[in-house]
Design a protein around this motif. Structure first.
Motif, PDB file in Angstrom:
ATOM      1  N   THR A   1      -9.244  15.472  13.316  1.00 16.18           N
ATOM      2  CA  THR A   1      -9.195  15.701  14.756  1.00 16.18           C
ATOM      3  C   THR A   1      -9.915  17.004  15.067  1.00 16.18           C
ATOM      4  O   THR A   1     -10.069  17.874  14.202  1.00 16.18           O
ATOM      5  N   THR A   2     -10.352  17.142  16.308  1.00 17.99           N
ATOM      6  CA  THR A   2     -11.067  18.345  16.714  1.00 17.99           C
ATOM      7  C   THR A   2     -10.600  18.776  18.090  1.00 17.99           C
ATOM      8  O   THR A   2     -10.212  17.953  18.923  1.00 17.99           O
ATOM      9  N   SER A   3     -10.624  20.091  18.297  1.00 17.35           N
ATOM     10  CA  SER A   3     -10.283  20.639  19.612  1.00 17.35           C
ATOM     11  C   SER A   3     -11.530  20.876  20.462  1.00 17.35           C
ATOM     12  O   SER A   3     -11.434  21.462  21.541  1.00 17.35           O
ATOM     13  N   TYR A   4     -12.675  20.416  19.980  1.00 19.91           N
ATOM     14  CA  TYR A   4     -13.928  20.648  20.716  1.00 19.91           C
ATOM     15  C   TYR A   4     -13.948  19.867  22.028  1.00 19.91           C
ATOM     16  O   TYR A   4     -13.558  18.705  22.081  1.00 19.91           O
ATOM     17  N   THR A   5     -14.402  20.543  23.082  1.00 16.76           N
ATOM     18  CA  THR A   5     -14.592  19.919  24.393  1.00 16.76           C
ATOM     19  C   THR A   5     -16.070  19.954  24.732  1.00 16.76           C
ATOM     20  O   THR A   5     -16.718  21.001  24.596  1.00 16.76           O
ATOM     21  N   THR A   6     -16.589  18.819  25.151  1.00 18.46           N
ATOM     22  CA  THR A   6     -18.023  18.703  25.426  1.00 18.46           C
ATOM     23  C   THR A   6     -18.489  19.751  26.427  1.00 18.46           C
ATOM     24  O   THR A   6     -17.820  20.041  27.415  1.00 18.46           O
ATOM     25  N   ASN A   7     -19.666  20.314  26.091  1.00 20.37           N
ATOM     26  CA  ASN A   7     -20.345  21.272  26.973  1.00 20.37           C
ATOM     27  C   ASN A   7     -19.562  22.562  27.197  1.00 20.37           C
ATOM     28  O   ASN A   7     -19.657  23.195  28.248  1.00 20.37           O
ATOM     29  N   THR A   8     -18.741  22.936  26.200  1.00 17.13           N
ATOM     30  CA  THR A   8     -18.099  24.246  26.249  1.00 17.13           C
ATOM     31  C   THR A   8     -18.701  25.129  25.158  1.00 17.13           C
ATOM     32  O   THR A   8     -19.294  24.634  24.204  1.00 17.13           O
ATOM     33  N   SER A   9     -18.543  26.425  25.303  1.00 13.88           N
ATOM     34  CA  SER A   9     -19.144  27.360  24.349  1.00 13.88           C
ATOM     35  C   SER A   9     -18.089  28.129  23.566  1.00 13.88           C
ATOM     36  O   SER A   9     -18.384  29.145  22.954  1.00 13.88           O
ATOM     37  N   GLU A  10     -16.851  27.657  23.574  1.00 11.68           N
ATOM     38  CA  GLU A  10     -15.783  28.347  22.869  1.00 11.68           C
ATOM     39  C   GLU A  10     -15.665  27.820  21.443  1.00 11.68           C
ATOM     40  O   GLU A  10     -15.917  26.639  21.174  1.00 11.68           O
ATOM     41  N   ASP A  11     -15.276  28.723  20.533  1.00  7.56           N
ATOM     42  CA  ASP A  11     -15.016  28.299  19.164  1.00  7.56           C
ATOM     43  C   ASP A  11     -13.894  27.256  19.160  1.00  7.56           C
ATOM     44  O   ASP A  11     -13.027  27.252  20.026  1.00  7.56           O
ATOM     45  N   TYR A  12     -13.931  26.378  18.163  1.00  4.71           N
ATOM     46  CA  TYR A  12     -12.934  25.305  18.115  1.00  4.71           C
ATOM     47  C   TYR A  12     -12.543  25.021  16.675  1.00  4.71           C
ATOM     48  O   TYR A  12     -13.105  25.607  15.728  1.00  4.71           O
ATOM     49  N   GLU A  13     -11.574  24.152  16.508  1.00  5.38           N
ATOM     50  CA  GLU A  13     -11.065  23.815  15.175  1.00  5.38           C
ATOM     51  C   GLU A  13     -11.236  22.328  14.881  1.00  5.38           C
ATOM     52  O   GLU A  13     -11.105  21.488  15.766  1.00  5.38           O
ATOM     53  N   ILE A  14     -11.526  22.058  13.609  1.00  2.98           N
ATOM     54  CA  ILE A  14     -11.481  20.692  13.082  1.00  2.98           C
ATOM     55  C   ILE A  14     -10.324  20.653  12.088  1.00  2.98           C
ATOM     56  O   ILE A  14     -10.283  21.452  11.150  1.00  2.98           O
ATOM     57  N   ILE A  15      -9.389  19.750  12.321  1.00  5.02           N
ATOM     58  CA  ILE A  15      -8.211  19.653  11.445  1.00  5.02           C
ATOM     59  C   ILE A  15      -8.304  18.356  10.650  1.00  5.02           C
ATOM     60  O   ILE A  15      -8.351  17.265  11.209  1.00  5.02           O
TER      61      ILE A  15
ATOM     62  N   THR B   1     -30.876  25.255  28.228  1.00  4.00           N
ATOM     63  CA  THR B   1     -29.811  25.303  27.217  1.00  4.00           C
ATOM     64  C   THR B   1     -28.923  24.070  27.341  1.00  4.00           C
ATOM     65  O   THR B   1     -28.510  23.703  28.442  1.00  4.00           O
ATOM     66  N   TYR B   2     -28.649  23.464  26.183  1.00 12.51           N
ATOM     67  CA  TYR B   2     -27.698  22.350  26.169  1.00 12.51           C
ATOM     68  C   TYR B   2     -26.793  22.506  24.950  1.00 12.51           C
ATOM     69  O   TYR B   2     -27.102  23.264  24.010  1.00 12.51           O
ATOM     70  N   THR B   3     -25.676  21.808  24.980  1.00 13.86           N
ATOM     71  CA  THR B   3     -24.700  21.849  23.891  1.00 13.86           C
ATOM     72  C   THR B   3     -24.877  20.626  23.007  1.00 13.86           C
ATOM     73  O   THR B   3     -24.830  19.492  23.485  1.00 13.86           O
ATOM     74  N   SER B   4     -25.052  20.861  21.693  1.00 14.90           N
ATOM     75  CA  SER B   4     -25.220  19.747  20.758  1.00 14.90           C
ATOM     76  C   SER B   4     -23.883  19.067  20.499  1.00 14.90           C
ATOM     77  O   SER B   4     -22.826  19.518  20.961  1.00 14.90           O
ATOM     78  N   ASP B   5     -23.919  17.990  19.732  1.00 14.12           N
ATOM     79  CA  ASP B   5     -22.695  17.244  19.418  1.00 14.12           C
ATOM     80  C   ASP B   5     -21.682  18.090  18.668  1.00 14.12           C
ATOM     81  O   ASP B   5     -20.481  17.821  18.707  1.00 14.12           O
ATOM     82  N   THR B   6     -22.159  19.123  17.939  1.00 18.82           N
ATOM     83  CA  THR B   6     -21.244  19.977  17.172  1.00 18.82           C
ATOM     84  C   THR B   6     -20.903  21.263  17.904  1.00 18.82           C
ATOM     85  O   THR B   6     -20.251  22.136  17.351  1.00 18.82           O
ATOM     86  N   GLY B   7     -21.352  21.398  19.190  1.00 20.11           N
ATOM     87  CA  GLY B   7     -20.995  22.560  19.986  1.00 20.11           C
ATOM     88  C   GLY B   7     -22.013  23.677  19.982  1.00 20.11           C
ATOM     89  O   GLY B   7     -21.833  24.678  20.677  1.00 20.11           O
TER      90      GLY B   7
END
Length: 444
Positions: free
Chosen positions: A210-224, A313-319
């Protein structure tokens, strides 16, 4: 001539632990008498025959009474020695062991103590096991019957219950880092750990990510990443890896020169990807230009010549933040070119299978009047350059790209694998922006 007289003791049965010479047990003669002699005492001799077992026997006791003139009277007494007493011992207590333990190891399950018998010595108890299934595949209940036989079939039995349980979850064999920090551009693959169980041959592994990533955000996130491992008795262990992903920005620089009178410039021609929700922004320049979406119109920049910088600037699939910064130099070196970008037709697919269709990567629509030198670069999906020609020849088999692999490629294949590749086409001295895009290659 007259024999003495006496009464012999009656036949008797005694136990094997009794002393057969103890006349208080076996009996003694009575009523000794003689017509002439007095003070006579009867004596006996024993003949011993084996009984039905080791501890039993039959004693034939011959009593004799002799007077002073050697007149002798004899009587026979039969003494039966029996063993009817069962041996005794203390059985081990009921016990619970784990499924990996050896149930025949008496140091774990317990052994009998205090073996004793009224007549036999050196006795050892033995056991037999009856096994019943438990609550799951690795559990069972052993009914262990201990028996002690004294040799005369006097048998004492005690029952011990051995309960076998499986209460251990599988364990991790190959270790991995439980906490990882990685850039969005270099997220490691999930490890493939191995597990082992104390009793189950096969274990069930359920992997989730699971991941806490939200599309088109620039904050660090976690993959669990979680591995739920279960054995045949539903013992579960959970192992986890947390990947902390840092969102980094990657900037690609591009530049070009245009005359203010060359027409509208589509800035999207300078980026590999465009994403919904991302926009071009003006960064710097001599004055504020006309920018409508991705369309830059330099027609109002006469006498406002110089560098104009735009950013996308755009956000890739991995943030990751992917930024393209384009610098366009606007000048008055206006040239009327015989060809436009709308004249150029580029292959969408290359299938060099000999059927005469789409055999090569072609660039058409360019007439002889255009007189352009064509530069071609082909990249794989990882951005590696696999083909380059600074003077690409169209229509001649010698110079065309037909899916051939780069000379430095690993392996023996002469053509690249099936898939999507990317090109950059430069028409030198055309005044046109480079052409970029995908091309599908099917070499099978």
């Amino acid at each position: 001539m007259t024999k003495p007289e006496f009464t012999a003791p009656a036949d008797v049965t005694i136990n094997c632990e009794d002393d057969a010479t103890d006349l208080t047990l076996t009996g003694d003669v009575t009523d000794e008498s003689d017509n002439c002699s007095s003070g006579l005492d009867a004596t006996y001799t024993d003949a011993v025959a084996a009984g039905n077992c080791a501890n039993e026997s039959v004693i034939t006791r011959t009593w004799s009474l002799t007077d002073d003139c050697n007149n002798t009277t004899t009587h026979v007494q039969t003494i039966t020695v029996q063993d009817i007493t069962k041996p005794e011992f203390t059985a081990p207590a009921d016990v619970t062991i784990n499924c990996e333990d050896d149930a025949t190891d008496l140091t774990l399950t317990g052994d009998v103590t205090d073996e004793m018998d009224n007549c036999s010595s050196g006795l050892d108890a033995t056991y037999t096991d009856a096994v019943a299934t438990g609550n799951c595949a690795n559990e069972s209940v052993i009914t262990r019957t201990w028996s002690l036989n004294d040799g005369c079939d006097n048998i004492t039995s005690h029952v011990q219950i051995i309960t076998i349980v499986d209460d251990k979850a599988p364990e991790l064999v190959t270790n991995f880092s439980t906490e990882v920090t990685a850039s969005c551009a270099d997220i490691p693959d999930a490890p493939e750990p191995s597990f082992i169980d104390n009793c189950s041959t096969n274990v069930t592994v359920n992997f989730t990510e699971t991941t806490s990533y939200t599309t088109n955000t620039s904050e660090d996130y976690e993959i669990i990443r979680k591995w739920e491992v279960k054995d045949a008795c539903e013992n579960v262990a959970v192992f986890e890896q947390v990947v902390t992903v840092t969102v980094d920005e990657f900037v690609t620089q591009a530049s070009d020169e245009r005359c203010y009178d060359d027409g509208i410039i589509d800035l999207n021609d300078y980026v590999d990807n465009t994403n919904e929700g991302s926009n071009w922004t003006f960064v710097s320049g001599v004055t504020t230009p006309n920018l409508d979406g991705s369309n830059f119109d330099p027609s109002n920049l006469e006498d406002q010549y110089g560098d104009y910088v735009f950013s996308y600037t755009y956000t890739s699939d991995t943030g990751c933040l992917e930024t393209t910064e384009v610098t366009i130099n606007i000048n008055d070196d206006c040239i009327i070119y015989p060809c436009t970008s709308g004249d150029v037709v580029i292959s969408k697919a290359v299938t060099p299978n000999g059927d005469s269709y789409n055999e090569s990567f072609d660039i058409t629509g360019i007439t002889a009047d255009c007189n352009f030198t064509i530069g071609v670069k082909i990249f794989n999906r990882w951005g590696a350059l696999i083909f380059e020609d600074s003077s690409y020849t169209v229509g001649e088999n010698k110079g065309e790209w037909r899916g051939q692999a780069h000379k430095s490629a690993i392996g023996s294949a002469s053509t690249v694998p099936n898939g999507t590749y990317y090109y950059i086409i430069t028409l030198k001295d055309s005044g046109l922006a480079p052409f970029t895009g995908p091309v599908y290659v099917g070499t099978k």
